[in-house]
Design a protein around this motif. Structure first.
Motif, PDB file in Angstrom:
ATOM      1  N   PHE A  98       0.911  -1.281   0.061  1.00  0.00           N
ATOM      2  CA  PHE A  98      -0.097   0.081   0.235  1.00  0.00           C
ATOM      3  C   PHE A  98       1.024   1.312   0.063  1.00  0.00           C
ATOM      4  O   PHE A  98       1.577   1.361   0.947  1.00  0.00           O
ATOM      5  N   GLU A  99       0.738   1.905  -1.093  1.00  0.00           N
ATOM      6  CA  GLU A  99       1.513   3.172  -1.231  1.00  0.00           C
ATOM      7  C   GLU A  99       0.777   4.395  -0.358  1.00  0.00           C
ATOM      8  O   GLU A  99      -0.348   4.451  -0.498  1.00  0.00           O
ATOM      9  N   GLY A 100       1.510   5.175   0.439  1.00  0.00           N
ATOM     10  CA  GLY A 100       0.797   6.223   1.127  1.00  0.00           C
ATOM     11  C   GLY A 100       1.596   7.172   1.758  1.00  0.00           C
ATOM     12  O   GLY A 100       3.053   7.214   1.308  1.00  0.00           O
ATOM     13  N   LYS A 101       1.226   7.996   2.667  1.00  0.00           N
ATOM     14  CA  LYS A 101       1.948   8.957   3.360  1.00  0.00           C
ATOM     15  C   LYS A 101       1.624   8.754   4.922  1.00  0.00           C
ATOM     16  O   LYS A 101       0.690   8.429   5.171  1.00  0.00           O
ATOM     17  N   LEU A 102       2.657   9.335   5.542  1.00  0.00           N
ATOM     18  CA  LEU A 102       2.535   9.431   7.087  1.00  0.00           C
ATOM     19  C   LEU A 102       1.578  10.340   7.528  1.00  0.00           C
ATOM     20  O   LEU A 102       1.952  11.625   7.169  1.00  0.00           O
ATOM     21  N   ILE A 103       0.804   9.988   8.235  1.00  0.00           N
ATOM     22  CA  ILE A 103      -0.144  10.964   8.732  1.00  0.00           C
ATOM     23  C   ILE A 103       0.131  11.381  10.242  1.00  0.00           C
ATOM     24  O   ILE A 103      -0.055  12.336  10.646  1.00  0.00           O
ATOM     25  N   GLU A 104       0.761  10.225  11.002  1.00  0.00           N
ATOM     26  CA  GLU A 104       1.044  10.443  12.265  1.00  0.00           C
ATOM     27  C   GLU A 104       2.364   9.935  12.525  1.00  0.00           C
ATOM     28  O   GLU A 104       2.437   8.590  12.046  1.00  0.00           O
ATOM     29  N   GLU A 155       4.967   9.023  15.328  1.00  0.00           N
ATOM     30  CA  GLU A 155       5.456   8.961  16.860  1.00  0.00           C
ATOM     31  C   GLU A 155       6.728   7.970  16.913  1.00  0.00           C
ATOM     32  O   GLU A 155       6.721   7.285  16.048  1.00  0.00           O
ATOM     33  N   PRO A 156       7.525   8.150  18.020  1.00  0.00           N
ATOM     34  CA  PRO A 156       8.565   7.186  18.229  1.00  0.00           C
ATOM     35  C   PRO A 156       7.979   5.581  18.045  1.00  0.00           C
ATOM     36  O   PRO A 156       8.745   4.779  17.883  1.00  0.00           O
ATOM     37  N   ASP A 157       6.881   5.482  18.751  1.00  0.00           N
ATOM     38  CA  ASP A 157       6.196   4.092  19.051  1.00  0.00           C
ATOM     39  C   ASP A 157       5.142   3.768  18.023  1.00  0.00           C
ATOM     40  O   ASP A 157       4.763   2.655  18.113  1.00  0.00           O
ATOM     41  N   TYR A 158       4.761   4.572  17.282  1.00  0.00           N
ATOM     42  CA  TYR A 158       3.848   4.129  16.382  1.00  0.00           C
ATOM     43  C   TYR A 158       3.608   5.227  15.185  1.00  0.00           C
ATOM     44  O   TYR A 158       4.137   6.052  15.343  1.00  0.00           O
ATOM     45  N   VAL A 159       3.111   4.373  13.914  1.00  0.00           N
ATOM     46  CA  VAL A 159       2.969   5.487  12.905  1.00  0.00           C
ATOM     47  C   VAL A 159       1.479   5.261  12.237  1.00  0.00           C
ATOM     48  O   VAL A 159       0.922   4.274  12.623  1.00  0.00           O
ATOM     49  N   ARG A 160       0.918   6.239  11.500  1.00  0.00           N
ATOM     50  CA  ARG A 160      -0.224   5.861  10.966  1.00  0.00           C
ATOM     51  C   ARG A 160       0.029   6.251   9.483  1.00  0.00           C
ATOM     52  O   ARG A 160       0.495   7.524   9.283  1.00  0.00           O
ATOM     53  N   ILE A 161      -0.690   5.405   8.601  1.00  0.00           N
ATOM     54  CA  ILE A 161      -0.219   5.781   7.106  1.00  0.00           C
ATOM     55  C   ILE A 161      -1.733   5.763   6.392  1.00  0.00           C
ATOM     56  O   ILE A 161      -2.402   5.007   6.665  1.00  0.00           O
ATOM     57  N   ARG A 162      -1.668   6.912   5.526  1.00  0.00           N
ATOM     58  CA  ARG A 162      -3.068   7.255   4.903  1.00  0.00           C
ATOM     59  C   ARG A 162      -2.676   6.435   3.420  1.00  0.00           C
ATOM     60  O   ARG A 162      -1.736   7.332   2.848  1.00  0.00           O
ATOM     61  N   GLU A 195      -5.343   3.807  -1.366  1.00  0.00           N
ATOM     62  CA  GLU A 195      -5.623   2.340  -2.099  1.00  0.00           C
ATOM     63  C   GLU A 195      -6.592   1.589  -0.859  1.00  0.00           C
ATOM     64  O   GLU A 195      -7.039   0.638  -1.201  1.00  0.00           O
ATOM     65  N   ILE A 196      -6.753   2.143   0.182  1.00  0.00           N
ATOM     66  CA  ILE A 196      -7.421   1.741   1.440  1.00  0.00           C
ATOM     67  C   ILE A 196      -8.115   2.741   2.152  1.00  0.00           C
ATOM     68  O   ILE A 196      -7.690   3.812   2.118  1.00  0.00           O
ATOM     69  N   ASP A 197      -9.524   2.410   2.402  1.00  0.00           N
ATOM     70  CA  ASP A 197     -10.196   3.475   3.350  1.00  0.00           C
ATOM     71  C   ASP A 197      -9.889   3.750   4.665  1.00  0.00           C
ATOM     72  O   ASP A 197      -9.545   4.946   4.747  1.00  0.00           O
ATOM     73  N   ALA A 198      -9.379   2.849   5.602  1.00  0.00           N
ATOM     74  CA  ALA A 198      -8.806   3.255   6.867  1.00  0.00           C
ATOM     75  C   ALA A 198      -7.564   3.484   6.844  1.00  0.00           C
ATOM     76  O   ALA A 198      -6.499   2.857   6.067  1.00  0.00           O
ATOM     77  N   PRO A 199      -7.008   4.325   7.546  1.00  0.00           N
ATOM     78  CA  PRO A 199      -5.503   4.299   7.776  1.00  0.00           C
ATOM     79  C   PRO A 199      -4.874   3.073   8.369  1.00  0.00           C
ATOM     80  O   PRO A 199      -5.451   2.472   9.048  1.00  0.00           O
ATOM     81  N   GLY A 250     -10.517  -3.070  18.159  1.00  0.00           N
ATOM     82  CA  GLY A 250     -10.766  -1.602  17.869  1.00  0.00           C
ATOM     83  C   GLY A 250     -11.100  -1.566  16.395  1.00  0.00           C
ATOM     84  O   GLY A 250     -11.039  -2.440  15.656  1.00  0.00           O
ATOM     85  N   ALA A 251     -11.069  -0.337  15.995  1.00  0.00           N
ATOM     86  CA  ALA A 251     -11.609  -0.095  14.459  1.00  0.00           C
ATOM     87  C   ALA A 251     -10.138  -0.089  13.753  1.00  0.00           C
ATOM     88  O   ALA A 251     -10.256  -0.085  12.154  1.00  0.00           O
ATOM     89  N   ASP A 252      -9.036  -0.056  14.116  1.00  0.00           N
ATOM     90  CA  ASP A 252      -7.851   0.249  13.538  1.00  0.00           C
ATOM     91  C   ASP A 252      -7.764  -1.232  12.625  1.00  0.00           C
ATOM     92  O   ASP A 252      -7.755  -2.205  12.886  1.00  0.00           O
ATOM     93  N   ASN A 253      -7.134  -1.020  11.552  1.00  0.00           N
ATOM     94  CA  ASN A 253      -6.534  -2.266  10.767  1.00  0.00           C
ATOM     95  C   ASN A 253      -7.769  -3.337  10.336  1.00  0.00           C
ATOM     96  O   ASN A 253      -7.509  -4.477  10.376  1.00  0.00           O
ATOM     97  N   VAL A 254      -9.032  -2.529  10.212  1.00  0.00           N
ATOM     98  CA  VAL A 254     -10.101  -3.674   9.728  1.00  0.00           C
ATOM     99  C   VAL A 254     -10.505  -2.882   8.444  1.00  0.00           C
ATOM    100  O   VAL A 254     -10.900  -1.755   8.437  1.00  0.00           O
ATOM    101  N   VAL A 255     -10.713  -3.680   7.288  1.00  0.00           N
ATOM    102  CA  VAL A 255     -11.339  -3.003   6.292  1.00  0.00           C
ATOM    103  C   VAL A 255     -12.446  -4.221   5.827  1.00  0.00           C
ATOM    104  O   VAL A 255     -12.300  -5.470   5.947  1.00  0.00           O
ATOM    105  N   ARG A 256     -13.353  -3.706   4.864  1.00  0.00           N
ATOM    106  CA  ARG A 256     -14.396  -4.706   4.233  1.00  0.00           C
ATOM    107  C   ARG A 256     -13.843  -4.922   2.715  1.00  0.00           C
ATOM    108  O   ARG A 256     -13.329  -4.019   2.231  1.00  0.00           O
ATOM    109  N   GLY A 257     -14.298  -6.036   2.232  1.00  0.00           N
ATOM    110  CA  GLY A 257     -14.183  -6.288   0.761  1.00  0.00           C
ATOM    111  C   GLY A 257     -15.145  -7.646   0.485  1.00  0.00           C
ATOM    112  O   GLY A 257     -15.494  -8.095   1.209  1.00  0.00           O
ATOM    113  N   THR A 258     -14.872  -7.729  -0.902  1.00  0.00           N
ATOM    114  CA  THR A 258     -15.642  -8.809  -1.533  1.00  0.00           C
ATOM    115  C   THR A 258     -14.713 -10.035  -2.193  1.00  0.00           C
ATOM    116  O   THR A 258     -13.699  -9.378  -2.587  1.00  0.00           O
ATOM    117  N   VAL A 259     -15.048 -11.170  -1.908  1.00  0.00           N
ATOM    118  CA  VAL A 259     -14.012 -12.352  -2.407  1.00  0.00           C
ATOM    119  C   VAL A 259     -14.144 -12.269  -3.756  1.00  0.00           C
ATOM    120  O   VAL A 259     -15.440 -12.445  -4.390  1.00  0.00           O
TER     121      VAL A 259
END
Lengths: 380, 276, 286
Positions: free
Chosen positions: A259-265, A267-274, A277-281, A315-324
């Motif tokens: 997944f190609e993206g940019k850092l939106i957060e 931090e030293p111990d975590y990052v969030r990428i937007r 190609e994917i709905d959720a960060p 939590g809601a992090d790292n969960v996406v929906r899709g179709t097989v």
């Protein structure tokens, strides 16, 4: 795929700064005209290692191997073996032997004569040659075929004779060019383990060239992934697989969702990428070093994605929906291609633990989720 | 694969081989004919071996055959040495100055009309004799040089095509195991390409043994080869002794070719298996 | 490696330069029978006497031009005949079972290893007035008096086709043997009839084999001497024979040299064509 750390070296000399390397490649380059087959490669290999050079054909791995054997002269740089500079030393004077991809068994000599050839060149006494040939043939379980000519042997038998012939001189270093390439799949797997146990027994350092990542994973104490004449990453099989340093390595070794993206957060111990190609960060539970605003890629292995019909707990992090969209049944596992609402198709593998028909079928809505530690973020 | 051929193709093959072999077989049959008229079968006294006996007492033919053997053996040996060297040059050194010329020089004699080669060689020998006094007169030496010049082209082609399919890893393996380059050549390369060299030798021998035109240009008095004698006899008409000579030649060649082919077929099987 | 190179330079290339030189010289009643090209004129001036008379002579006397034209015609028709006879044979051998293939191939090669002279001689026995063919035909009552076959153009064509046939079959076979016969099955699967498949697939793909084989027949046949001399009779004008007679009978070395040079100029394009076809064939094989 399981990443075992095969090979005989249980300690890790490459992490020990005081350990003395056995084979040292110093800034070696080989050009053919304008084309750089090997481009400024430096590498240290330690005694007793099985080091695998892994890469697609034309990446320069065979040229590098041939320079170690003395069949090609480096354009610049040098090779040291056990502290000795090999520059200008012809193949017939190097303490190195090679097992050729075609095996290169002499067709006009018997198995025995083939194995004895190298010892005869050293003018060893006859009885010693006989003894060492017999021991070696015994070791590769070819004693019964000593009098046969190469054309009377099967592929697997030829491979063992070639191995015996290159090992009988007790080289400091054995070079193997696609040692199992000519064998069929079943035999190859079996032979891989034979090769490891033989290497363990004799304590010879191996450098293996292969284009087969499974072979490299099984054999190697360390793998050097090559591309365009350079070693792009060197490390243990699990390092290469779990912590690829670039998109190329992640993609070349095993399969991966990128997944190609940019850092939106950041931090030293975590990052969030937007990523578009994917709905959720994508939430990653370790820090990375990248300049702010830089383009990064999150690499996610198919087997590290969980797939479920019901929404996963947590939590809601790292969960996406899709179709097989497609299912490929491979026996031990199945591959699912799942289409996200953004149009991106994600590859997911699930082990077939149950013998009964799969609950998930075509066109089904599913949830994909993964652990925050699973994505690897690479910046190139 | 389906190996069935159509009736048309089979008929063509049948007629083609009849065309190739009827003349040869007619010579064999008539070599046992008693009549001096050669092609009129004298059923009262045939078959007979009398022309065989007469051939063996024909001094002219025997002398010429001896000259031919000498020239053919020296030629074959020399051509094999030169042709193998040239074949190696072409197969192993992809780029060197003059590669194109060497290639052209080794292909041209294959198709060059013999009258041209013969004439040009003779004029060379004459000019050389005027210039440096060598070769003094013409004979076996000049003939052999002439034969070698076109025979080596054939050897070059044979050796070159064998070397192109030669797995150089065999040589590298020998070197890797401690053999020096010269030793590698004699212990590995030479034994493996030996069938090609043998074919080259036999071919060079045959070409020389058969040659009429270049021999006629480059020979001197007293050094007539067998084809030269046969040619002068045939020009005067048919002779039963020539039938005998043809039959003996055919017998020797057939035996040799069959033996060598059988041996080579066995070798080829080995080569093929060990390459795979 | 330098040895064969020097050998060919000395004994193959240099001679042509000498032939070229002599073709520009005057005839002389001496041994050797030509005058030197370079002559000392006076004290220390060197004169080069280039003489185009030999060439002029070749172009004025219709004998030579006719011989050239006739040689090309004979060589061309012989090549065509070899192709008509040889193609089906090469094709049939290439499609035979491997074991049979080797035997058939051996049978093609065998006559090539026996003396050319003797095989041409065999045709004299077959073709002459009281020869085998006439005897057989007369005893069968098909003809009542012997046909004149020996010393005719017919005999010459038979001799050339017969002698050069193996040279055409072998390269053609080598080419056809590498053919992937599944292509024919594919063509038939896509709706081609067998003969259409042959003309659309096999024939175009064997182009290099056809060219190489034809060249191996055509080029030497143009300069052929033995066959016209033995089978062709006195009127069979072939340039190789003219050259031979000029040289041996008339001792006209400069004229013979001029004939050789013209013949060479005629054939060099074909030789270069042959070499490029060969290069393509070996490149395709690798």
């Amino acid at each position: 795929m399981t990443a075992s750390s095969g090979g005989a070296v249980k300690a890790q000399p490459w992490n020990d700064l005081s350990a003395r390397p056995y084979v040292e490649i110093e800034r070696i380059t080989k050009s053919f005209g304008d084309f750089k087959a090997v481009d400024d490669v430096s590498l240290k290999v330690y005694k007793g290692e099985i080091f695998c050079l892994l890469g697609a054909s034309g990446c320069g791995k065979t040229t590098l191997l041939r320079m170690l054997g003395g069949f090609e002269t480096p354009t610049s740089g040098r090779v040291l073996i056990d502290g000795e500079d090999m520059s200008g030393v012809p193949p017939y004077e190097r303490p190195v032997n090679m097992m050729f991809q075609s095996y290169a068994l002499f067709p006009h000599m018997s198995v025995e004569q083939n194995v004895a050839f190298g010892l005869k060149q050293d003018r060893l006494p006859k009885h010693e040659i006989q003894e060492r040939v017999a021991t070696m043939l015994d070791l590769v379980k070819m004693s019964d075929y000593a009098k046969r000519k190469p054309h009377q042997l099967s592929g697997g038998q030829r491979q063992r004779v070639a191995l015996a012939r290159s090992l009988v001189k007790r080289p400091k270093l054995l070079l193997l060019d696609e040692p199992l390439g000519a064998l069929d799949k079943k035999l190859r797997e079996h032979t891989q383990f034979e090769l490891i146990s033989l290497q363990d027994k004799l304590g010879v350092t191996f450098i293996v060239v292969t284009h087969d990542q499974e072979e490299a994973m099984t054999l190697a104490s360390r793998i050097g992934v090559m591309n365009h004449g350079e070693i792009v990453q060197a490390g243990t099989p699990s390092e290469i697989y779990e912590f690829p340093s670039s998109r190329f390595v992640a993609d070349f070794v095993g399969s991966v969702n990128m997944f190609e993206g940019k850092l939106i957060e950041d931090e030293p111990d975590y990052v969030r990428i937007r990523s578009p190609e994917i709905d959720a960060p994508i939430y990653v539970s370790h820090g990375i070093s990248a300049p702010p605003g830089a383009v990064v890629w999150a690499a996610l292995r198919p087997e590290k994605i969980f797939m479920s019909v019901a929404a996963p707990e947590g939590g809601a992090d790292n969960v996406v929906r899709g179709t097989v969209q497609d299912i490929a049944y491979l026996g031990d596992l199945s591959i699912y291609l799942v289409k996200l609402p953004t149009g991106k198709v994600v590859r997911v593998t699930q082990p077939n633990t149950s013998r009964h028909a799969e609950a998930i079928g075509w066109d089904q809505q599913v949830y994909l989720s993964w652990d925050a530690s699973s994505p690897v973020v690479v910046t190139r | 694969m389906n190996y069935r051929s159509s009736i048309f193709v089979l008929t063509c093959i049948g007629l083609g081989f009849a065309f190739l072999y009827i003349p040869i077989l007619s010579m064999v049959v008539f070599s046992f004919n008693a009549s001096r008229l050669v092609t009129v079968w004298d059923s009262a006294n045939s078959p007979t071996l009398k022309w065989y006996a007469s051939l063996l007492h024909n001094e002219e033919i025997l002398d010429a055959a001896w000259v031919s053997v000498k020239v053919a053996v020296i030629n074959a040996t020399g051509s094999v040495i030169l042709g193998t060297l040239a074949g190696f040059g072409l197969a192993r050194f992809r780029q060197f100055r003059g590669r194109f010329t060497l290639n052209a020089m080794t292909t041209a004699p294959l198709v060059m009309p013999e009258v041209i080669t013969g004439l040009s060689l003779l004029l060379l020998f004459v000019a050389l004799e005027q210039l440096i006094g060598w070769p003094a007169g013409r004979g076996i030496t000049t003939m052999t040089i002439g034969h070698m010049t076109f025979s080596m082209a054939y050897v070059t082609v044979i050796v070159n095509s064998r070397l192109v399919s030669f797995d150089t890893a065999l040589e590298e393996a020998a070197m890797d195991l401690g053999a020096r380059p010269l030793k590698v050549f004699f212990v590995i390369t030479l034994p493996i390409i030996f069938p090609a060299i043998l074919s080259g030798w036999l071919l060079a021998f045959t070409l020389s043994w058969d040659d009429l035109v270049i021999s006629s240009f480059t020979s001197g008095p007293g050094s007539s080869t067998l084809p030269m004698v046969v040619f002068s006899k045939v020009r005067l008409g048919v002779s039963p002794e020539i039938n005998v000579l043809a039959t003996i030649t055919l017998g020797v060649v057939t035996t040799m070719i069959v033996a060598v082919s059988l041996w080579m077929a066995r070798r080829a099987k080995i080569d093929k298996a060990s390459a795979g | 490696m330098a040895l064969p190179y020097l050998w060919l330079l000395l004994f193959f290339v240099v001679p042509f330069i000498i032939v070229l030189k002599i073709s520009f010289s005057d005839m002389d009643l001496a041994i050797p029978p030509y005058k030197p090209l370079l002559e000392w004129v006076g004290q220390n001036s060197l004169a080069i006497k280039v003489n185009f008379e030999n060439y002029a002579f070749l172009f004025t006397d219709s004998l030579y031009l006719n011989a050239f034209a006739n040689s090309i015609k004979v060589a061309f028709l012989s090549t065509l005949l070899c192709l008509i006879i040889g193609y089906p044979m090469a094709y049939g051998i290439a499609r035979a079972r491997p074991a049979l293939r080797n035997i058939l191939l051996l049978l093609v090669i065998l006559p090539f290893w026996t003396s050319l002279l003797l095989r041409v001689y065999a045709w004299i026995g077959l073709l002459k007035a009281n020869g085998v063919i006439n005897n057989v035909l007369m005893s069968l009552g098909i003809i009542h008096e012997p046909l004149t076959m020996l010393y005719t153009p017919f005999a010459m064509y038979v001799g050339i086709v017969y002698s050069y046939l193996p040279f055409l079959i072998l390269p053609l076979y080598a080419n056809l043997e590498k053919m992937d016969w599944q292509l024919l099955e594919a063509a038939q699967d896509l709706g081609c009839r067998p003969w259409q498949a042959f003309f659309k697939i096999t024939l175009p793909l064997s182009r290099n084999g056809i060219l190489a084989g034809s060249m191996l027949v055509f080029i030497p046949a143009v300069g052929e001497f033995v066959i016209p001399a033995l089978l062709g009779g006195p009127n069979a004008l072939m340039i190789g024979r003219v050259l031979w007679d000029e040289f041996f009978s008339n001792r006209a070395w400069p004229v013979a040299s001029a004939v050789a040079i013209l013949l060479l100029i005629l054939l060099v394009p074909f030789m270069m064509w042959y070499q490029s076809v060969q290069a393509r064939e070996t490149a395709g094989a690798r």
